[in-house]
Design a protein around this motif. Structure first.
Motif, PDB file in Angstrom:
ATOM      1  N   GLU A  44     -10.229 -29.640  25.849  1.00 12.31           N
ATOM      2  CA  GLU A  44      -9.985 -28.653  26.895  1.00 12.31           C
ATOM      3  C   GLU A  44     -11.069 -28.703  27.969  1.00 12.31           C
ATOM      4  O   GLU A  44     -10.777 -28.603  29.157  1.00 12.31           O
ATOM      5  N   LEU A  45     -12.319 -28.876  27.553  1.00 12.56           N
ATOM      6  CA  LEU A  45     -13.414 -28.961  28.522  1.00 12.56           C
ATOM      7  C   LEU A  45     -13.267 -30.175  29.428  1.00 12.56           C
ATOM      8  O   LEU A  45     -13.549 -30.109  30.617  1.00 12.56           O
ATOM      9  N   VAL A  46     -12.809 -31.284  28.869  1.00  9.35           N
ATOM     10  CA  VAL A  46     -12.572 -32.488  29.675  1.00  9.35           C
ATOM     11  C   VAL A  46     -11.451 -32.221  30.661  1.00  9.35           C
ATOM     12  O   VAL A  46     -11.559 -32.542  31.847  1.00  9.35           O
ATOM     13  N   GLY A  47     -10.382 -31.613  30.194  1.00 10.99           N
ATOM     14  CA  GLY A  47      -9.246 -31.315  31.061  1.00 10.99           C
ATOM     15  C   GLY A  47      -9.585 -30.393  32.216  1.00 10.99           C
ATOM     16  O   GLY A  47      -9.037 -30.516  33.300  1.00 10.99           O
TER      17      GLY A  47
ATOM     18  N   HIS B 225     -17.704 -34.299  30.408  1.00 12.66           N
ATOM     19  CA  HIS B 225     -17.303 -35.698  30.546  1.00 12.66           C
ATOM     20  C   HIS B 225     -16.711 -36.183  29.223  1.00 12.66           C
ATOM     21  O   HIS B 225     -17.034 -35.656  28.157  1.00 12.66           O
ATOM     22  N   ILE B 226     -15.889 -37.183  29.289  1.00 16.11           N
ATOM     23  CA  ILE B 226     -15.258 -37.740  28.095  1.00 16.11           C
ATOM     24  C   ILE B 226     -16.310 -38.222  27.105  1.00 16.11           C
ATOM     25  O   ILE B 226     -16.166 -38.045  25.896  1.00 16.11           O
ATOM     26  N   SER B 227     -17.396 -38.796  27.594  1.00 17.72           N
ATOM     27  CA  SER B 227     -18.463 -39.259  26.705  1.00 17.72           C
ATOM     28  C   SER B 227     -19.057 -38.104  25.905  1.00 17.72           C
ATOM     29  O   SER B 227     -19.377 -38.251  24.725  1.00 17.72           O
ATOM     30  N   THR B 228     -19.199 -36.951  26.534  1.00 24.19           N
ATOM     31  CA  THR B 228     -19.722 -35.769  25.851  1.00 24.19           C
ATOM     32  C   THR B 228     -18.762 -35.304  24.771  1.00 24.19           C
ATOM     33  O   THR B 228     -19.175 -35.007  23.645  1.00 24.19           O
TER      34      THR B 228
END
Length: 91
Positions: A2-5, A10-13
């Motif tokens: 959800e945070l990425v969306g 970041h996706i790496s995180t």
């Protein structure tokens, strides 16, 4: 995810958090395992985003296409603004 969306992580995180959850809690969730495996379980961090989009496309039939946006950059000088184009992914 959800945070990425929402653009807040970041996706790496997100992949790193998934790796920690999988390791600390021996998580068997398929989604967490798949997210954690992006970038060859962190060994090839530069491939994390590519692996994520490949996984998301296959897992959720989620197609991402880049589209150009206009970005005007202004530097603190007497120069005119510089116009740049960038490709942004959108679902």
């Amino acid at each position: 995810m959800e945070l990425v969306g929402r653009g807040e992580a970041h996706i790496s995180t997100a992949a790193e958090i998934a790796r920690v959850v999988r390791f600390d809690f021996d998580c068997a969730s398929k989604g967490i395992r798949n997210l954690a495996s992006c970038g060859t379980d962190g060994k090839h961090e530069s491939n994390t985003e590519r692996d994520f989009w490949t996984w998301a496309k296959g897992a959720y039939d989620f197609h991402v296409q880049p589209y150009p946006i206009r970005v005007v950059l202004q530097v603190e000088s007497n120069e005119d603004p510089v116009e740049c184009w960038a490709n942004v992914r959108a679902g």
